[in-house]
Scaffold this motif. Structure first.
Motif, short mmCIF file in Angstrom:
data_model
loop_
_atom_site.label_atom_id
_atom_site.label_comp_id
_atom_site.label_asym_id
_atom_site.label_seq_id
_atom_site.Cartn_x
_atom_site.Cartn_y
_atom_site.Cartn_z
N PHE A 135 -58.37 38.55 -9.22
CA PHE A 135 -57.51 38.07 -10.47
C PHE A 135 -57.98 36.89 -10.84
N HIS A 192 -50.02 37.92 -0.85
CA HIS A 192 -50.66 37.72 -2.44
C HIS A 192 -49.94 38.64 -3.19
N ALA A 193 -48.71 39.02 -2.96
CA ALA A 193 -47.94 39.93 -3.68
C ALA A 193 -46.62 39.64 -4.24
N MET A 194 -46.39 38.83 -5.33
CA MET A 194 -45.12 38.26 -5.64
C MET A 194 -44.88 39.38 -6.59
N GLY A 195 -43.40 39.56 -6.92
CA GLY A 195 -42.86 40.50 -7.72
C GLY A 195 -42.59 41.66 -7.28
N ILE A 208 -42.75 26.75 -14.21
CA ILE A 208 -43.75 27.87 -14.44
C ILE A 208 -44.54 27.22 -15.31
N HIS A 209 -46.03 27.38 -15.23
CA HIS A 209 -47.15 26.90 -15.91
C HIS A 209 -47.03 25.28 -15.66
N GLN A 242 -50.45 29.39 -9.29
CA GLN A 242 -48.93 29.27 -9.01
C GLN A 242 -48.35 30.63 -9.14
N ARG A 243 -49.09 31.55 -9.66
CA ARG A 243 -48.59 32.86 -9.66
C ARG A 243 -48.53 33.50 -8.52
N PRO A 270 -45.20 27.36 -5.39
CA PRO A 270 -46.32 27.28 -6.29
C PRO A 270 -46.78 25.96 -6.41
N GLY A 306 -43.69 32.31 -5.55
CA GLY A 306 -42.47 31.68 -6.36
C GLY A 306 -41.83 30.51 -5.55
N ILE A 307 -42.22 30.60 -4.26
CA ILE A 307 -41.53 29.75 -3.13
C ILE A 307 -42.39 28.27 -3.17
N PHE A 362 -55.30 39.07 -5.15
CA PHE A 362 -55.34 37.79 -6.15
C PHE A 362 -56.77 37.19 -6.28
N LEU A 389 -53.31 29.04 -12.68
CA LEU A 389 -53.25 30.35 -12.40
C LEU A 389 -52.61 30.74 -10.91
#
Lengths: 488, 160
Positions: free
Chosen positions: A45, A462-465, A167-168, A59-60, A66, A63-64, A42, A57
């Motif tokens: 990134f 640092h690994a969502m999704g 989101i955003h 916030q990506r 952000p 998801g818990i 991240f 950015l």
């Protein structure tokens, strides 16, 4: 022949973790570990992106929480644009951010208690796992569950009104905030969202008090369990307001040892690298932070609700302060080392967040129009924040083209890495030593110890999704026993 | 004249992980069409309070990315999943539906629109294939949503 018990995944914990418990020939626990994958992509990134994009950015990451990353990054950007270090914003900007933050703390703590912790507490660790979940809570305590949903909704609506979309979210910008709170929104939050009196500030305070009372009632009848389970001495670290008050948005770094003696004495958050260092261990991808001066062996610490209440001197809201006094009296003013008391501390903070939301909503500064502070641009920004799970560190460097060249993040769950491992081992020793058979409730006890810390592994790694999880197992001699990958 | 059904299109996923943002992109695409009776929402993941949101709509359509090989997208009816073991802070569409049923006594017809994803690396923006899959799925969904009643919408959905 020695046994190795594996619990995977850790249920009701974000992301994937893996617990290994090693038994010897006599069924004695020799070692327990919580293995976590950490994906360090991240920071890379973010590099190369314009600095003003960072609050959106990051916030990506998760998801818990952000909002926590959004605000920590924004605080770092404040430094970059010369808007001070937590003290240079206009009143409306700082108070809008605080309202956003308390909304986040409130909804996150509520989620943890009702969704993750209460099934264990209401049904016990040896209950049928089919029943010991949030559906089970609903079936037996429907009103409690409905309250939890409305408390979550209230917090989320506060976030939506201050941060924008889920989101955003763009509420916090370098040097301030992009909007104030309308009188219409203010009145809705005070009196009831959409005219629903159950979605009002006073109701949130009332229900927070009820949740705390529920936990204290449980404590009175399960004292040995809550006091003794996964209890061990440790250092505790958090931000604190310069006058010693609990302050979840901004403060100086303070840490105390197991006896309550200060070992980090109110250090400016910009000097965090003088205080904290991270250690890498071969068997976990997540680093192990420690207080630099004490070294990795003696310097590890806990963060989060329990640590915050051990570190601060008082809570600046009346109902939470009364609850805090009761909490501190229980350990005669000494630091509380009982892992399960994280739940107690978390609910005191929930009450504090509810009180603070109301206090802020009544503050006319929220309708101010001076939203952004500008100053002299510099090349480095550091933002620290007390996120729901503990202290969160964001650190950036920026070049003359306004592009991020360095990003370092230490998230709350990483700060709690060593304590979580100790809690796992304490639970394993207490529950499994000398047993010839490993039962599901015994294995769940280990998970209960982890859940007390409310770890967010997607955030810590640092690994969502969706990403693969790779787990490597080692024997006592350090040899690899097994290695597996699985999708997340 | 009957009022249009209250339809929720809920996209979830992480736009910071390439095609993991497909569900969110689809919800944005539907929102831009401004169809009467259709509301959209997006989030990184589903959570307990979404049960309340579901209870306020006649029909719910979840949209998310999938790694499974699909011809642009996959669309199917969801059932409440009360037996689910809650393993994270996040929840599955079926478990949110079960929560909605348990808490509010309502189980709106709910559907899952899975959009094919090619890559889920840590990077903003959809892949070219992801963009195409979102567009194809959006056209399919917009065609469905332009019917004027719950019954007809249900019939249209059932025929797919």
């Amino acid at each position: 022949m020695a046994q190795k018990i594996t619990i995977e995944p850790v249920t009701r914990v974000e992301g994937h973790g893996k617990v290994t418990i090693h038994l010897d020939d006599n069924h004695q626990v020799t070692e327990s570990r919580l293995h976590i994958v950490e994906f360090r992509g991240f920071e890379r990134f973010v590099c190369g992106r314009p600095f003003w994009e960072a609050p959106v950015l990051v916030q990506r990451l998760c998801g818990i929480c952000p909002v926590s990353h959004h605000l920590a990054a924004a605080k770092a950007m404040d430094m970059l644009v010369g808007a001070g270090d937590g003290n240079g914003l206009t009143p409306v900007a700082e108070k809008m951010r605080r309202l956003m933050h308390y909304g986040q703390i409130f909804q996150s703590h509520v989620l943890h208690f009702f969704h993750l912790a209460s099934p264990d507490l209401l049904f016990g660790m040896d209950a049928d796992p089919e029943r010991r979940n949030v559906i089970g809570v609903i079936l037996e305590h429907p009103e409690l569950a409905k309250q939890a949903v409305l408390m979550r909704k209230y917090g989320q609506e506060i976030i939506a009104a201050t941060a924008g979309k889920k989101i955003h979210g763009t509420g916090a910008v370098p040097g301030g905030i992009n909007k104030n709170l309308s009188l219409e929104d203010r009145d809705a939050f005070l009196n009831g969202i959409n005219g629903n009196p159950d979605l009002s500030a006073d109701k949130m305070i009332e229900w927070s008090e009820a949740a705390l009372a529920l936990l204290l009632d449980y404590h009175s009848s399960h004292t040995d369990f809550l006091d003794g389970f996964a209890t061990f001495p440790s250092n505790h670290l958090s931000l604190v307001r310069p006058d010693g008050a609990l302050d979840l948005y901004h403060g100086v770094i303070r840490a105390v040892d197991p006896e309550g003696k200060r070992i980090v004495n109110d250090v400016d958050s910009r000097d965090y690298l003088d205080v904290v260092e991270e250690e890498v261990r071969s068997w976990s991808y997540m680093k192990f932070p420690y207080i630099k001066e004490l070294g990795p062996k003696e310097g590890w610490y806990r963060v989060g609700p329990l640590a915050r209440l051990n570190v601060c001197d008082f809570i600046p809201s009346p109902k939470a302060q009364a609850a805090f006094e009761q909490f501190r009296a229980y350990t005669k003013g000494k630091p509380n080392h009982m892992s399960m008391h994280y739940h107690w501390a978390r609910l005191i903070e929930t009450l504090h967040a509810a009180e603070m939301m109301k206090e802020l909503l009544l503050d006319p500064d929220l309708q101010g129009t001076d939203l952004v502070t500008k100053g002299e641009r510099c090349g480095e920004g550091i933002g620290l924040l007390e996120a729901p799970r503990g202290t969160l560190f964001h650190h950036y460097r920026v070049n003359e083209q306004d592009l991020i060249t360095m990003c370092n993040l230490i998230v709350s769950t990483t700060n709690n890495n060593e304590p979580m491992n100790r809690a796992v081992n304490a639970a394993a020793v207490a529950q499994m030593t000398g047993k010839a058979e490993i039962t599901e409730p015994m294995m769940n006890a280990v998970e209960v110890a982890i859940r007390a810390y409310d770890p967010c592994l997607s955030c810590a790694t640092h690994a969502m999704g969706q990403m693969p999880l790779e787990v490597t197992l080692y024997d006592a001699a350090g040899a690899v026993l097994d290695q597996q990958r699985k999708g997340m | 004249m009957n009022s249009p059904p209250s339809v929720l299109v809920y996209g979830f996923g992480n736009p910071g992980r390439e095609d993991d943002g497909a569900g969110v992109a689809l919800a944005e695409r539907i929102r831009a069409a401004a169809l009467p009776g259709v509301t959209t929402d997006s989030n990184y993941q589903l959570n307990v309070e979404d049960a309340l949101l579901l209870s306020e709509h006649d029909i719910v359509i979840f949209a998310d990315a999938t790694r499974s090989p699909v011809d642009h997208f996959n669309f199917y009816r969801l059932q409440p999943d009360a037996s689910v073991s809650f393993t994270t802070h996040a929840m599955s569409p079926g478990s949110v539906l079960a929560l909605c049923s348990q808490l509010y006594g309502k189980t709106p017809p709910a559907y899952m629109l899975e959009i094919g994803g090619m890559s889920f690396a840590l990077q903003e923006g959809l892949t070219d294939a992801g963009v195409e899959n979102v567009e194809v799925a959006a056209l399919f969904l917009l065609e469905l949503l332009r019917v004027g009643s719950v019954e007809r919408l249900e019939e249209a959905i059932a025929s797919h």
